[in-house]
Design an enzyme around this catalytic site. Sequence first.
Site, mmCIF file in Angstrom:
data_model
loop_
_atom_site.group_PDB
_atom_site.id
_atom_site.type_symbol
_atom_site.label_atom_id
_atom_site.label_comp_id
_atom_site.label_asym_id
_atom_site.label_seq_id
_atom_site.Cartn_x
_atom_site.Cartn_y
_atom_site.Cartn_z
ATOM 1 N N TRP A 103 0.816 -1.220 0.000
ATOM 2 C CA TRP A 103 0.000 0.000 0.000
ATOM 3 C C TRP A 103 0.844 1.263 0.000
ATOM 4 C CZ3 TRP A 103 -4.434 -0.491 -2.016
ATOM 5 C CH2 TRP A 103 -5.174 -1.658 -1.837
ATOM 6 N N ASP A 173 -1.497 6.551 6.532
ATOM 7 C CA ASP A 173 -2.596 5.703 6.070
ATOM 8 C C ASP A 173 -2.873 4.682 7.169
ATOM 9 O OD1 ASP A 173 -4.273 3.834 4.922
ATOM 10 O OD2 ASP A 173 -3.039 3.469 3.151
ATOM 11 N N LYS A 197 -12.144 -1.555 6.109
ATOM 12 C CA LYS A 197 -11.306 -2.543 6.763
ATOM 13 C C LYS A 197 -11.784 -2.744 8.205
ATOM 14 C CE LYS A 197 -9.083 -2.689 2.991
ATOM 15 N NZ LYS A 197 -7.921 -1.968 2.558
HETATM 16 C C1 LIG Z 1 -7.439 -1.347 1.386
HETATM 17 C C2 LIG Z 1 -6.390 -0.349 1.585
HETATM 18 C C3 LIG Z 1 -6.266 0.767 0.740
HETATM 19 C C4 LIG Z 1 -7.165 0.984 -0.460
HETATM 20 O O1 LIG Z 1 -8.486 1.162 -0.080
HETATM 21 P P1 LIG Z 1 -9.645 1.426 -1.161
HETATM 22 O O2 LIG Z 1 -10.756 1.915 -0.328
HETATM 23 O O3 LIG Z 1 -9.903 0.113 -1.826
HETATM 24 O O4 LIG Z 1 -9.145 2.437 -2.114
HETATM 25 C C5 LIG Z 1 -5.259 1.666 1.015
HETATM 26 N N1 LIG Z 1 -4.434 1.510 2.051
HETATM 27 C C6 LIG Z 1 -4.520 0.453 2.884
HETATM 28 C C7 LIG Z 1 -3.578 0.327 4.035
HETATM 29 C C8 LIG Z 1 -5.501 -0.501 2.673
HETATM 30 O O5 LIG Z 1 -5.597 -1.556 3.510
#
Ligand SMILES: *Cc1c(COP(=O)(O)O)cnc(C)c1O
Length: 362
Positions: A103, A173, A197
Amino acid sequence: MKYERIYNFSAGPATMPEPVLEEIRDEMMNYKGSGMCVMEMSHRSKVYQQIIDEAEQDLRDLMHIPDNYKVLFIQGGATLQFAMIPMNLMKNGVACYVETGAWSKKAINEAKKYGEIHVVASSKDRNYSYIPDCSDLDIPENADYVYICENETIHGVTWPTLPNTKGHVLVSDQSSMFLSRPCNVSDYGMIYAGVQKNVGPAGMVVAIIREDLIRDGLDPKVPLYLSYKTHADNGSMYNTPNCWAIYVCGKVFKYLKSTGGLEAMEKRNIEKAQILYDFLDSSKMFHGTVDKAFRSLMNVPFVTANAELDAQVIAATKAAGYDNLKGHKSVGGLRASIYNAMPKEGVAALVEFLKTFEAENG
Ligand SMILES: *Cc1c(COP(=O)(O)O)cnc(C)c1O
């Protein structure tokens, strides 16, 4: 079980707290006497305004978000933030990124379109199985921010301590660890999380941004929708927001508050992950892929000695009611995502199953 639900170890969209799903079910046809479902409501109505206001306030309470931070609900998922962050936060056109997994790598590749990107540390040499030392990074004076992915969902690594940014703005993030433990918001310039998530349905990000980072004067070609200021000035309702996701997230925030807040959540998460890690450390058939100091409490990748056996285990777990345990192709093997809403009983039951599998097939 009442609805014959299974233990769902999906990395995202992922398992939700059952009491929240039950409340939503009960409110489906008539939300609190409005005669409507929340998905049928005008986002400009009083009843909806209360939903979004309460969601924001409950999140502020949970995380103790200081007043000089805005809370924004933005569509486009976490992926859109990979572009919005450089578009909005770059003044000098320079930023530093730490590469710790799939990511952060995606975020780096996107940011490169907008400016000069310095990858100041990386754990690529050992397939992202640890967090590199970030106590003395080579950060250019004019860097606008330092970016990290605080929990790498695919590789299962997490930061035990934040990097030393040498006074530069930290952007994180937190998608796959959001609200899994207490967080000192003022350590960051910006925190964001795709909510599918650890919180709610897909299609929305919660962004927590220090006010002084929200500004006018972006490149005039930046779409209005992609400016944080547009969202901040309009209470996350410049256009129709993801009304449903905000409603569901609001329920989860209230649920977390009612179950002891983030301190209690962290305690449960540590206990839960320990059950699985203790098993992996004692097993001869299965082992974790991440260095112990950097193991995630949320995403636990593990492998057997070969891909064939991995596939056999995945098929067996699925047949027994433990779903979505296949690891991402870049790591292989298995991955158990054990977010806030995964009960301890689910992890304990999975471990019992794996123990039996090992005894019968070892
Ligand atoms: C799933 C995820 C993303 C991307 O998320 P989307 O909503 O599908 O764009 C980005 N960063 C992390 C750490 C993730 O687990």
